[in-house]
Design a protein around this motif. Structure first.
Motif, short mmCIF file in Angstrom:
data_model
loop_
_atom_site.label_atom_id
_atom_site.label_comp_id
_atom_site.label_asym_id
_atom_site.label_seq_id
_atom_site.Cartn_x
_atom_site.Cartn_y
_atom_site.Cartn_z
N ARG A 106 0.85 -1.19 0.00
CA ARG A 106 0.00 0.00 0.00
C ARG A 106 0.88 1.23 0.00
O ARG A 106 1.93 1.25 0.61
CB ARG A 106 -0.90 0.01 1.23
N ALA A 107 0.41 2.25 -0.66
CA ALA A 107 1.10 3.54 -0.71
C ALA A 107 0.22 4.54 0.03
O ALA A 107 -0.61 5.20 -0.58
CB ALA A 107 1.34 3.98 -2.14
N LEU A 108 0.40 4.61 1.32
CA LEU A 108 -0.49 5.46 2.13
C LEU A 108 -0.43 6.92 1.71
O LEU A 108 -1.46 7.58 1.61
CB LEU A 108 -0.16 5.29 3.61
N TRP A 109 0.75 7.45 1.44
CA TRP A 109 0.86 8.84 1.00
C TRP A 109 0.17 9.06 -0.34
O TRP A 109 -0.43 10.09 -0.59
CB TRP A 109 2.33 9.29 0.93
N TYR A 110 0.20 8.05 -1.21
CA TYR A 110 -0.45 8.16 -2.51
C TYR A 110 -1.97 8.08 -2.36
O TYR A 110 -2.70 8.81 -3.01
CB TYR A 110 0.08 7.06 -3.43
N GLU A 111 -2.43 7.20 -1.48
CA GLU A 111 -3.87 7.11 -1.22
C GLU A 111 -4.40 8.43 -0.69
O GLU A 111 -5.49 8.87 -1.07
CB GLU A 111 -4.15 5.97 -0.24
N ASP A 112 -3.64 9.09 0.20
CA ASP A 112 -4.04 10.40 0.71
C ASP A 112 -4.11 11.43 -0.41
O ASP A 112 -5.03 12.23 -0.47
CB ASP A 112 -3.07 10.88 1.79
N GLN A 113 -3.14 11.40 -1.32
CA GLN A 113 -3.11 12.32 -2.45
C GLN A 113 -4.34 12.13 -3.34
O GLN A 113 -4.97 13.08 -3.76
CB GLN A 113 -1.83 12.13 -3.26
N ILE A 114 -4.67 10.88 -3.64
CA ILE A 114 -5.83 10.58 -4.48
C ILE A 114 -7.11 11.07 -3.80
O ILE A 114 -7.97 11.68 -4.44
CB ILE A 114 -5.92 9.07 -4.78
N ALA A 115 -7.24 10.83 -2.51
CA ALA A 115 -8.43 11.29 -1.77
C ALA A 115 -8.56 12.81 -1.86
O ALA A 115 -9.66 13.32 -2.06
CB ALA A 115 -8.36 10.82 -0.32
#
Length: 161
Positions: free
Chosen positions: A143-152
């Motif tokens: 998982r790419a938590l920082w990327y998931e936050d960016q997408i959100a």
């Protein structure tokens, strides 16, 4: 001032053919690349794009070299607002069989000095390649938590506009 370049080698317990397939297949890349998929017919001179979902195109380029299962290269130009003013860079994958494993070397270069894209890919590539390795060796992706936050954040901004 010299142009920055990103070089990363990772060893994967797999075959060159399986690694190559993962690098060039839409459905496979979407699994380990956090919902992004590579799209191209992989002919030299053809367009390349990285897409998220059905319509969102995040990065584009042109196929420069296609030599399965040894070498793949394409230009890389982000469409993100904060990076789209920069000139395209170049991504090159080299696969080398080493007994029962593959040495995958990624060289991302041709950046202008001070490139913000270089900063971003320096964080992104290690996670993408680690997820690829995990996927091919275990069937699990990272998982790419920082990327998931960016997408959100991007989805929230799009909904508000």
């Amino acid at each position: 001032m010299s142009k920055p370049s990103f070089v990363y080698a990772i060893y994967i317990a797999s075959t060159p053919e399986k690694v190559w397939h993962a690098l060039t297949d839409e459905k496979t890349s979407e699994r380990y690349w956090f919902g992004n998929r590579v799209v191209s017919d992989w002919k030299v001179g053809s367009p390349f794009s990285l897409r998220r979902g059905e319509v969102k195109c995040t990065d584009v380029g042109v196929v420069l070299e296609y030599d399965p299962p040894r070498r793949l290269s394409y230009t890389f130009h982000p469409l993100h607002e904060k990076h789209q003013h920069e000139k395209p860079s170049r991504v090159t994958f080299e696969l080398e069989q080493q007994e029962d494993q593959v040495k995958l070397t990624v060289v991302h270069d041709e950046f202008e000095p001070g490139s913000k894209v270089f900063e971003s890919i320096s964080e992104g590539w290690p996670l993408v390649l680690s997820s690829l390795k995990s996927f091919l060796e275990t069937g699990r992706v990272l998982r790419a938590l920082w990327y998931e936050d960016q997408i959100a954040r991007e989805e929230k901004e799009a909904a508000q506009s």
